[in-house]
Design a protein around this motif. Sequence first.
Motif, PDB file in Angstrom:
ATOM      1  N   GLY A 140     -22.283 -71.657  36.859  1.00  0.00           N
ATOM      2  CA  GLY A 140     -23.660 -72.013  36.520  1.00  0.00           C
ATOM      3  C   GLY A 140     -24.352 -72.824  37.603  1.00  0.00           C
ATOM      4  N   LYS A 141     -23.587 -73.498  38.464  1.00  0.00           N
ATOM      5  CA  LYS A 141     -24.195 -74.305  39.527  1.00  0.00           C
ATOM      6  C   LYS A 141     -24.866 -73.436  40.590  1.00  0.00           C
ATOM      7  CE  LYS A 141     -21.217 -78.377  39.124  1.00  0.00           C
ATOM      8  NZ  LYS A 141     -20.262 -79.277  39.791  1.00  0.00           N
ATOM      9  N   ALA A 142     -24.543 -72.136  40.619  1.00  0.00           N
ATOM     10  CA  ALA A 142     -25.162 -71.250  41.603  1.00  0.00           C
ATOM     11  C   ALA A 142     -26.653 -71.059  41.329  1.00  0.00           C
ATOM     12  CB  ALA A 142     -24.454 -69.901  41.622  1.00  0.00           C
ATOM     13  N   VAL A 143     -27.056 -71.206  40.049  1.00  0.00           N
ATOM     14  CA  VAL A 143     -28.467 -70.965  39.698  1.00  0.00           C
ATOM     15  C   VAL A 143     -29.031 -72.072  38.821  1.00  0.00           C
ATOM     16  CG1 VAL A 143     -28.377 -68.449  39.922  1.00  0.00           C
ATOM     17  CG2 VAL A 143     -27.646 -69.502  37.790  1.00  0.00           C
ATOM     18  N   ASP A 144     -28.353 -73.249  38.757  1.00  0.00           N
ATOM     19  CA  ASP A 144     -28.846 -74.296  37.861  1.00  0.00           C
ATOM     20  C   ASP A 144     -30.168 -74.894  38.322  1.00  0.00           C
ATOM     21  OD1 ASP A 144     -27.879 -75.539  40.079  1.00  0.00           O
ATOM     22  OD2 ASP A 144     -26.700 -77.050  39.011  1.00  0.00           O
ATOM     23  N   GLY A 192     -14.625 -83.889  52.679  1.00  0.00           N
ATOM     24  CA  GLY A 192     -15.798 -83.327  52.038  1.00  0.00           C
ATOM     25  C   GLY A 192     -16.830 -82.901  53.064  1.00  0.00           C
ATOM     26  N   GLU A 193     -17.847 -82.164  52.595  1.00  0.00           N
ATOM     27  CA  GLU A 193     -18.881 -81.672  53.495  1.00  0.00           C
ATOM     28  C   GLU A 193     -20.115 -82.566  53.414  1.00  0.00           C
ATOM     29  OE1 GLU A 193     -19.791 -77.638  52.829  1.00  0.00           O
ATOM     30  OE2 GLU A 193     -17.861 -76.894  53.512  1.00  0.00           O
ATOM     31  N   ASN A 194     -20.859 -82.610  54.489  1.00  0.00           N
ATOM     32  CA  ASN A 194     -22.096 -83.393  54.535  1.00  0.00           C
ATOM     33  C   ASN A 194     -23.209 -82.593  53.869  1.00  0.00           C
ATOM     34  OD1 ASN A 194     -24.135 -85.118  55.094  1.00  0.00           O
ATOM     35  ND2 ASN A 194     -23.728 -85.250  57.283  1.00  0.00           N
ATOM     36  N   THR A 195     -23.933 -83.227  52.964  1.00  0.00           N
ATOM     37  CA  THR A 195     -24.981 -82.515  52.226  1.00  0.00           C
ATOM     38  C   THR A 195     -26.293 -82.463  52.980  1.00  0.00           C
ATOM     39  OG1 THR A 195     -25.573 -84.552  51.091  1.00  0.00           O
ATOM     40  CG2 THR A 195     -23.958 -83.155  50.024  1.00  0.00           C
ATOM     41  N   VAL A 196     -26.403 -83.158  54.093  1.00  0.00           N
ATOM     42  CA  VAL A 196     -27.662 -83.202  54.855  1.00  0.00           C
ATOM     43  C   VAL A 196     -27.634 -82.084  55.900  1.00  0.00           C
ATOM     44  CG1 VAL A 196     -29.115 -84.573  56.345  1.00  0.00           C
ATOM     45  CG2 VAL A 196     -27.845 -85.665  54.492  1.00  0.00           C
ATOM     46  N   ARG A 252     -22.837 -67.700  46.470  1.00  0.00           N
ATOM     47  CA  ARG A 252     -23.898 -68.716  46.554  1.00  0.00           C
ATOM     48  C   ARG A 252     -23.342 -70.133  46.419  1.00  0.00           C
ATOM     49  NH1 ARG A 252     -29.413 -67.312  45.530  1.00  0.00           N
ATOM     50  NH2 ARG A 252     -29.669 -69.311  44.485  1.00  0.00           N
ATOM     51  N   LEU A 253     -22.176 -70.257  45.730  1.00  0.00           N
ATOM     52  CA  LEU A 253     -21.583 -71.584  45.562  1.00  0.00           C
ATOM     53  C   LEU A 253     -21.177 -72.205  46.898  1.00  0.00           C
ATOM     54  CD1 LEU A 253     -19.310 -71.010  42.428  1.00  0.00           C
ATOM     55  CD2 LEU A 253     -21.532 -72.153  42.504  1.00  0.00           C
ATOM     56  N   ASN A 254     -21.034 -71.379  47.936  1.00  0.00           N
ATOM     57  CA  ASN A 254     -20.663 -71.907  49.247  1.00  0.00           C
ATOM     58  C   ASN A 254     -21.756 -72.816  49.819  1.00  0.00           C
ATOM     59  OD1 ASN A 254     -18.868 -72.013  51.532  1.00  0.00           O
ATOM     60  ND2 ASN A 254     -20.341 -70.738  52.622  1.00  0.00           N
ATOM     61  N   TYR A 255     -22.989 -72.654  49.336  1.00  0.00           N
ATOM     62  CA  TYR A 255     -24.108 -73.464  49.818  1.00  0.00           C
ATOM     63  C   TYR A 255     -24.501 -74.527  48.798  1.00  0.00           C
ATOM     64  CZ  TYR A 255     -24.292 -69.504  52.962  1.00  0.00           C
ATOM     65  OH  TYR A 255     -23.959 -68.539  53.880  1.00  0.00           O
ATOM     66  N   ARG A 256     -23.616 -74.773  47.843  1.00  0.00           N
ATOM     67  CA  ARG A 256     -23.870 -75.785  46.803  1.00  0.00           C
ATOM     68  C   ARG A 256     -22.801 -76.863  46.919  1.00  0.00           C
ATOM     69  NH1 ARG A 256     -24.842 -78.996  42.976  1.00  0.00           N
ATOM     70  NH2 ARG A 256     -25.760 -78.361  40.993  1.00  0.00           N
ATOM     71  N   THR A 257     -23.194 -78.109  46.811  1.00  0.00           N
ATOM     72  CA  THR A 257     -22.242 -79.214  46.891  1.00  0.00           C
ATOM     73  C   THR A 257     -22.364 -80.084  45.656  1.00  0.00           C
ATOM     74  OG1 THR A 257     -23.830 -80.566  48.123  1.00  0.00           O
ATOM     75  CG2 THR A 257     -22.218 -79.292  49.409  1.00  0.00           C
ATOM     76  N   SER A 258     -21.277 -80.783  45.330  1.00  0.00           N
ATOM     77  CA  SER A 258     -21.257 -81.728  44.221  1.00  0.00           C
ATOM     78  C   SER A 258     -20.525 -82.976  44.694  1.00  0.00           C
ATOM     79  CB  SER A 258     -20.551 -81.116  43.010  1.00  0.00           C
ATOM     80  OG  SER A 258     -20.470 -82.047  41.955  1.00  0.00           O
ATOM     81  N   ARG A 271     -14.137 -85.533  47.483  1.00  0.00           N
ATOM     82  CA  ARG A 271     -15.581 -85.705  47.407  1.00  0.00           C
ATOM     83  C   ARG A 271     -16.080 -86.502  48.614  1.00  0.00           C
ATOM     84  NH1 ARG A 271     -17.128 -86.062  40.971  1.00  0.00           N
ATOM     85  NH2 ARG A 271     -16.533 -83.891  40.556  1.00  0.00           N
ATOM     86  N   SER A 272     -17.273 -86.950  48.542  1.00  0.00           N
ATOM     87  CA  SER A 272     -17.928 -87.477  49.738  1.00  0.00           C
ATOM     88  C   SER A 272     -17.286 -88.743  50.277  1.00  0.00           C
ATOM     89  CB  SER A 272     -19.405 -87.761  49.434  1.00  0.00           C
ATOM     90  OG  SER A 272     -19.515 -88.661  48.344  1.00  0.00           O
ATOM     91  N   ASP A 273     -16.506 -89.453  49.443  1.00  0.00           N
ATOM     92  CA  ASP A 273     -15.843 -90.658  49.947  1.00  0.00           C
ATOM     93  C   ASP A 273     -14.848 -90.291  51.032  1.00  0.00           C
ATOM     94  OD1 ASP A 273     -17.195 -92.222  48.256  1.00  0.00           O
ATOM     95  OD2 ASP A 273     -15.625 -92.349  46.736  1.00  0.00           O
ATOM     96  N   SER A 274     -14.850 -91.022  52.073  1.00  0.00           N
ATOM     97  CA  SER A 274     -13.852 -90.820  53.114  1.00  0.00           C
ATOM     98  C   SER A 274     -12.541 -91.446  52.684  1.00  0.00           C
ATOM     99  CB  SER A 274     -14.319 -91.427  54.443  1.00  0.00           C
ATOM    100  OG  SER A 274     -14.420 -92.827  54.305  1.00  0.00           O
ATOM    101  N   LEU A 275     -11.481 -91.156  53.443  1.00  0.00           N
ATOM    102  CA  LEU A 275     -10.185 -91.738  53.115  1.00  0.00           C
ATOM    103  C   LEU A 275     -10.222 -93.254  53.254  1.00  0.00           C
ATOM    104  CD1 LEU A 275      -7.765 -89.185  54.821  1.00  0.00           C
ATOM    105  CD2 LEU A 275      -8.255 -89.447  52.393  1.00  0.00           C
TER     106      LEU A 275
END
Length: 531
Positions: free
Chosen positions: A382-386, A218-222, A336-342, A445-449
């Motif tokens: 919808g997450k692109a503009v939520d 996963g990608e770091n959100t910070v 724009r979704l490329n700059y959005r994380t979940s 997702r953000s959990d590591s292996l």
Amino acid sequence: MVSTILALSNAGWISLIILCLIFGLIIGLVAGYFVRVKMHEKTFSRTKAEAEKIIAMAESEAEKKKKEALYEAKQEIASLKNDADKDIKERKSVVVELENKLNQREDTLERRSINLDRREEMLNTKENKIDEKKNELEQQNNKVEAILKQQEQKLIEIANLTKEEARTIIMDRVHEEMSTEIATYIKEEEEKARLEVKSKAKNILALAIQKYAGETAGENTVATVSLPIEEMKGRIIGREGRNIRTLESLTGVDLIIDDTPEAVVLSGFDPVRREIAKRSLEILVSDGRIHPARIEEVVERCRGEVEMAIRENGEEAVFKAGIGKIHPDLVRLIGRLNYRTSYGQNVLNHSLETAMIAGKLASEIGENEVIARRAGLLHDIGKAVDHEIEGSHVDIGVELAKKYHEPKEVIDAIASHHEDVAPKTIIAVLVAAADALSSARPGARSDSLENYAKRLENLEAISNSVKGVSSSFAIQAGREVRVIVNPEEVDDLSTISIARKIKEEIENKLSYPGTIKVTVIRETRAVDVAK
């Protein structure tokens, strides 16, 4: 005098000579004329003779041609006459042959007529016999019916039941016996169909997952910007904080400058603004010139670059998904979704992964693969503009899909992928399954292996700690734990309390995304060995 006479005499001679010449010329002309006339007469007579000779030859030749033509005409007439005679003879022979055939046919027809008369007589005889037998059969049938009525009457008298009552009793007994058999058969077939459906669904999901390989990290959100030296923080802040205020006002992002060594943290709810601020700050730090005018210039340039990157990311995602043409505004929103994380998972990568898995599932069951990929790519649009529009990303996505006239399958998939509404199409079910697969796989997702493996170990440890449990297994990426209890220590009623106890322990001791299903299994096996 003498000279005069001589002159006169010379003049007379000259005149005489001239007269003689004129006279001679006239005589020559007359003579030439007669000679020419004579020559013309000879030429004419010769020409006439030749013409007469030619005419005679022509007449002779014409007479010869005439005789030849007459001879040829006579021969042709004779040939035609012979041909006509031959044709007449052939026609006469054909006519004779036809007459013979007609005579033969007449004889054949006469014989057939005689045979038909004989057959008619035989048929009349047989018909009479059949009528006699029919009458006999009718008489016998009447006798049989009378006997059956007598027997039926005797049976009614013996059983004290009417015909309708007996039929009702028999039908009720048959219905009772067949109902049990039919119910048993239906139950067996339903169980068989349920097992087959589960097996086929598992195979299809396994094939779809195997056919797509995605990233596991996963990608770091910070958003953090590294600084070459610690003194750069002061230059970023600027005199009386003017630089940091300018950067924050232009980008809409908060800059957190704390004790973290050689790093600045960017905080903002809009991922696009955060990306613009990150790029701008990186350029300013590498350039070293940091002042309000320079900040405005760099931010404007980075805003254009990010916008171009958004467009390129959207076009690349559409191309990879292979969904054909799509509205340019939707392409931009996809980018724009490329700059959005979940949960630390990049939403664009998740959407692309969902599209691929949904397409594979659709191809396995014979549905429209392109529509499935299109719905998978747009399910989280919808997450692109939520963060800009009120409402959940599902409602926003549905409105966007309707606005840009997307197919009804795509709209249904967006509306039902979180089970907010019941799916109406097979495509929507496939997209929901693909979304769950993409989100729940290890490392998505953000959990590591390591955290993932640790969580599975904790699940099994909590289950094994309960009294009566012999073993447990964490399955489906930690979404379910199967617990096997000791049948000698635990009865069927106690399995319910064990499942509830394990559920409460998991809720109190573990943190996890989504839900975890607890299944308790109790079975008794009898084993013996034949020797």
